[in-house]
Every structure is written in C-alpha cells, then in structure tokens.
Design a protein around this motif. Structure first.
Motif, PDB file in Angstrom:
ATOM      1  N   TYR A 239       0.966  -1.579  -0.148  1.00  0.00           N
ATOM      2  CA  TYR A 239      -0.247   0.595  -0.152  1.00  0.00           C
ATOM      3  C   TYR A 239       0.828   1.385  -0.264  1.00  0.00           C
ATOM      4  O   TYR A 239       0.695   1.949  -0.731  1.00  0.00           O
ATOM      5  CB  TYR A 239      -0.857   0.064   0.850  1.00  0.00           C
ATOM      6  CG  TYR A 239      -1.650   1.156   1.464  1.00  0.00           C
ATOM      7  CD1 TYR A 239      -3.116   0.541   0.429  1.00  0.00           C
ATOM      8  CD2 TYR A 239      -2.043   2.007   2.028  1.00  0.00           C
ATOM      9  CE1 TYR A 239      -4.448   1.802   0.067  1.00  0.00           C
ATOM     10  CE2 TYR A 239      -2.567   3.371   2.129  1.00  0.00           C
ATOM     11  CZ  TYR A 239      -3.887   2.987   1.473  1.00  0.00           C
ATOM     12  OH  TYR A 239      -4.976   4.083   1.376  1.00  0.00           O
ATOM     13  N   ALA A 241       3.286   2.149  -1.360  1.00  0.00           N
ATOM     14  CA  ALA A 241       4.404   1.679  -2.833  1.00  0.00           C
ATOM     15  C   ALA A 241       3.292   2.830  -3.627  1.00  0.00           C
ATOM     16  O   ALA A 241       3.331   2.925  -4.871  1.00  0.00           O
ATOM     17  CB  ALA A 241       4.718   0.766  -3.224  1.00  0.00           C
ATOM     18  N   PHE A 242       1.775   2.247  -3.307  1.00  0.00           N
ATOM     19  CA  PHE A 242       0.960   2.845  -4.261  1.00  0.00           C
ATOM     20  C   PHE A 242       0.828   3.349  -4.894  1.00  0.00           C
ATOM     21  O   PHE A 242       1.020   5.333  -3.992  1.00  0.00           O
ATOM     22  CB  PHE A 242      -0.905   2.773  -3.942  1.00  0.00           C
ATOM     23  CG  PHE A 242      -1.085   0.439  -3.602  1.00  0.00           C
ATOM     24  CD1 PHE A 242      -0.673   0.052  -4.212  1.00  0.00           C
ATOM     25  CD2 PHE A 242      -1.877   0.664  -3.201  1.00  0.00           C
ATOM     26  CE1 PHE A 242      -0.316  -1.194  -3.766  1.00  0.00           C
ATOM     27  CE2 PHE A 242      -2.480  -1.337  -2.307  1.00  0.00           C
ATOM     28  CZ  PHE A 242      -1.287  -1.847  -3.150  1.00  0.00           C
ATOM     29  N   ASP A 243       0.301   4.321  -6.035  1.00  0.00           N
ATOM     30  CA  ASP A 243       0.355   5.436  -6.814  1.00  0.00           C
ATOM     31  C   ASP A 243      -1.505   6.366  -6.149  1.00  0.00           C
ATOM     32  O   ASP A 243      -2.186   4.918  -5.933  1.00  0.00           O
ATOM     33  CB  ASP A 243       0.183   5.165  -8.193  1.00  0.00           C
ATOM     34  CG  ASP A 243      -0.401   4.756  -9.193  1.00  0.00           C
ATOM     35  OD1 ASP A 243      -1.251   4.613  -8.223  1.00  0.00           O
ATOM     36  OD2 ASP A 243      -0.210   4.271 -10.038  1.00  0.00           O
ATOM     37  N   ASP A 244      -1.604   6.860  -6.784  1.00  0.00           N
ATOM     38  CA  ASP A 244      -3.234   7.685  -5.557  1.00  0.00           C
ATOM     39  C   ASP A 244      -3.889   6.935  -6.593  1.00  0.00           C
ATOM     40  O   ASP A 244      -5.011   6.750  -5.959  1.00  0.00           O
ATOM     41  CB  ASP A 244      -3.070   9.410  -5.930  1.00  0.00           C
ATOM     42  CG  ASP A 244      -2.462   9.904  -5.386  1.00  0.00           C
ATOM     43  OD1 ASP A 244      -1.890   9.457  -4.588  1.00  0.00           O
ATOM     44  OD2 ASP A 244      -2.466  11.199  -5.779  1.00  0.00           O
ATOM     45  N   ASP A 245      -4.156   6.552  -7.825  1.00  0.00           N
ATOM     46  CA  ASP A 245      -4.989   5.731  -8.275  1.00  0.00           C
ATOM     47  C   ASP A 245      -5.631   4.240  -7.971  1.00  0.00           C
ATOM     48  O   ASP A 245      -6.073   3.624  -7.698  1.00  0.00           O
ATOM     49  CB  ASP A 245      -5.185   5.901  -9.991  1.00  0.00           C
ATOM     50  CG  ASP A 245      -5.152   7.180 -11.087  1.00  0.00           C
ATOM     51  OD1 ASP A 245      -5.825   7.781  -9.950  1.00  0.00           O
ATOM     52  OD2 ASP A 245      -4.540   6.961 -12.136  1.00  0.00           O
ATOM     53  N   LEU A 246      -4.374   3.754  -7.622  1.00  0.00           N
ATOM     54  CA  LEU A 246      -4.376   2.171  -7.139  1.00  0.00           C
ATOM     55  C   LEU A 246      -4.631   2.139  -5.670  1.00  0.00           C
ATOM     56  O   LEU A 246      -5.179   1.354  -5.819  1.00  0.00           O
ATOM     57  CB  LEU A 246      -2.865   1.893  -7.377  1.00  0.00           C
ATOM     58  CG  LEU A 246      -3.037   0.161  -6.906  1.00  0.00           C
ATOM     59  CD1 LEU A 246      -3.380  -0.416  -8.211  1.00  0.00           C
ATOM     60  CD2 LEU A 246      -1.048  -0.221  -6.913  1.00  0.00           C
ATOM     61  N   ARG A 247      -4.933   3.418  -4.710  1.00  0.00           N
ATOM     62  CA  ARG A 247      -4.524   3.217  -3.843  1.00  0.00           C
ATOM     63  C   ARG A 247      -5.978   3.169  -3.371  1.00  0.00           C
ATOM     64  O   ARG A 247      -7.017   3.361  -3.160  1.00  0.00           O
ATOM     65  CB  ARG A 247      -3.959   4.647  -3.474  1.00  0.00           C
ATOM     66  CG  ARG A 247      -4.147   5.252  -1.014  1.00  0.00           C
ATOM     67  CD  ARG A 247      -3.550   5.529  -0.283  1.00  0.00           C
ATOM     68  NE  ARG A 247      -1.740   5.093  -0.582  1.00  0.00           N
ATOM     69  CZ  ARG A 247      -1.236   5.856  -0.423  1.00  0.00           C
ATOM     70  NH1 ARG A 247      -1.278   6.294   0.865  1.00  0.00           N
ATOM     71  NH2 ARG A 247       0.681   5.006  -0.404  1.00  0.00           N
TER      72      ARG A 247
END
Length: 298
Positions: A239, A241-247
C-alpha cells in the motif's frame, strides 16, 4: 524526523518484532469504517444467539469457504503467507460435520458464485486489488472469528480441555489479561478511554488455544498477534508504494468486501430457527424459575 518515523525507529531500536507501523492501517480503516460498522451491526443482530447452533455455524463456514480457497489459489505467497491458509482446515471441519462425502452434494450458492465472479474480474485487473479482499477476510478470521469461535465453544460446552491443557489455558488467559491491561494503560487518554483508532494499542481478542474436532477453521497454531503483524507488514509494503489511482481502487475494493460479505451472510441457513429455539428455551427457563420462586414463597 516526523513523529511516525520517530515511533518506528524507537520500536526498532528495542527489537520489538511485533511492532507494525499503523499509519496505512488507520487510513484504510477510516476509509471503510462506515460500511464495516454497518456489517458488524447487521451480523451481530442476526447471529447474536444463533452461532452456538452447529448447523448455523457450519453453514456460515460453508458460505465463505470458496472465497478463502480462491485467495489461496490465486495469490502468491509474498502477498498471502502460507501460515494463513485455511482451505484444508475448512474441509476437515466440513468432513466432521457433514461427513466424508460432503463434496458429493455440495454446490456453491448463487451469492457465492456472484462473489467469485467479481473476484475473477478483480484478479484479472490487478492481483494487488485481490489482496484487498484477502487482507480484510483473514484479518476478520483472526479477530472476529476467534471471538465467535470461543463464544460458540463455551455456549456448546465444548470448552473441555484434554488432561494437561488446563494449566496451559489458564496461563494463556492470564497472559491475555496482562496484555489487555498493558494495552489499556498505554492507550488510555486523559479520561481513561482507549482510542478506538489506535490500532497498535487495542487489545487482542483472546486466542482459541485448543482445537476440538470440527473447530479447525478458526484455529491458528501460531500466535495470532504474530500472524496479524506479518499480514500488516505485507499490506504496508504494498500500500505504501501505491500511486493515488491504485490506492483509491484498493480502498473501493476494500469497501466492496463488506458489501459482498453481507450478501453472503444473508444466505446462511437456520438462523431464525436457531434464534426462536433458544428464545423459547430461555422463556421456559425463566418461567420455571418464576414458578419455583412462587412455590417457595407459598
């Protein structure tokens, strides 16, 4: 150095292997709190009395069996450690209650088929989004599952220890009490109330430390706090390392876990029958006590 970094460094310096930074866990919990709380209320209202009934318990396990099996066949070990695997434990419980040939007449219910179809879609998009489901489901089994099983075992009078186990259970309960007291002292605010969002300080549910036949699904040989810490570390590593979209997608699928679980819970059989039977038994008991008191008074 930020407060979170200082706390992490302090824990690492004393060699606290169970310490896990709860920053991301709190973020996810806050984002799912409304739907999570609604699920808890509805499940508690439906199963408050009925879960000590064998038919209700095993049908509940059967309802969620396919999901755990799906996670364990679709997620790599880096995301789902094998120590958490439940498929074989579920199957042994079913063999105990339904008989060795239980699979011959078994067929997943429509709500489960719908759930699995959604999981297939999620897995095809990104296995990390599938992990959102696994994370919530295994955490639930290691928290709520532990408490429900212990209550059920007590209610069903299955809490009978083999020779030599009584002292072990007594010690486990004393350790749990000490841990709870320590957590309460550490988390208490000025008015002495534990902050519900301080997940690191919240007391652990007492672990089911024995495993009578038919109770394997919620029995973990390893310490629950160790397993939960391990799963949280996996969550943090991904979590963070996620970018905003993946989060955002991860949070939405985490919310879907509770929505889909509610649909499955509604299919569990025997709840109304078990509740009515137990309420009738309670009414008979109360009436008997009342009559006995009246006879004594006379």
């Amino acid at each position: 150095m930020s407060t979170d970094e200082a706390t992490t460094a302090a824990a690492a310096s004393v060699g606290d292997e169970d310490y896990v930074d709860m920053k991301f866990t709190r973020e996810l919990r806050k984002a799912t709190k409304d739907v999570h709380n609604l699920t808890d209320v509805l499940i508690n209202a439906k199963f408050a009395i009925a879960l000590s009934d064998d038919e209700v318990w095993y049908d509940g396990l059967l309802a969620f069996y396919e999901m755990y099996k799906f996670f364990e066949t679709h997620l790599p070990e880096r995301l789902l450690p094998k120590e958490l695997y439940r498929t074989e434990a579920f199957e042994r419980d079913f063999a105990y209650f339904y008989g060795a040939k239980w699979k011959d007449s078994y067929e997943p219910r429509p709500a489960v088929v719908k759930y699995l179809a959604h999981l297939e879609e999620v897995a095809a998009k990104n296995e990390l989004l599938l992990f959102a489901y696994a994370y919530q489901m295994y955490m639930a089994l290691m928290s709520g599952g532990q408490m429900l099983q212990k209550k059920r075992m007590i209610a069903r009078r299955l809490w009978i220890f083999p020779k030599g186990k009584e002292e072990e259970q007594k010690q486990a309960e004393e350790d749990a009490a000490k841990a709870t007291a320590k957590a309460a002292a550490a988390a208490a605010s000025g008015d002495g109330v534990i902050d519900e969002d301080d997940l690191q300080a919240r007391p652990m549910p007492a672990q089911v430390t024995i495993c009578p036949p038919g109770c394997e699904a919620t029995f973990f040989p390893e310490k629950i706090n160790v397993l939960k810490s391990k799963l949280r570390r996996v969550f943090n590593s991904q979590y963070g390392a996620f970018d905003d979209d993946l989060r955002a997608a991860f949070i939405e699928e985490s919310r879907n876990v509770f929505r889909l679980n509610l649909e499955v819970v509604r299919t569990v059989k025997g709840v109304n029958r078990a509740n009515l039977r137990k309420l009738a038994m309670a009414a008979i008991l109360i009436s008997s006590i009342y009559l006995a008191i009246k006879l004594v008074i006379k």
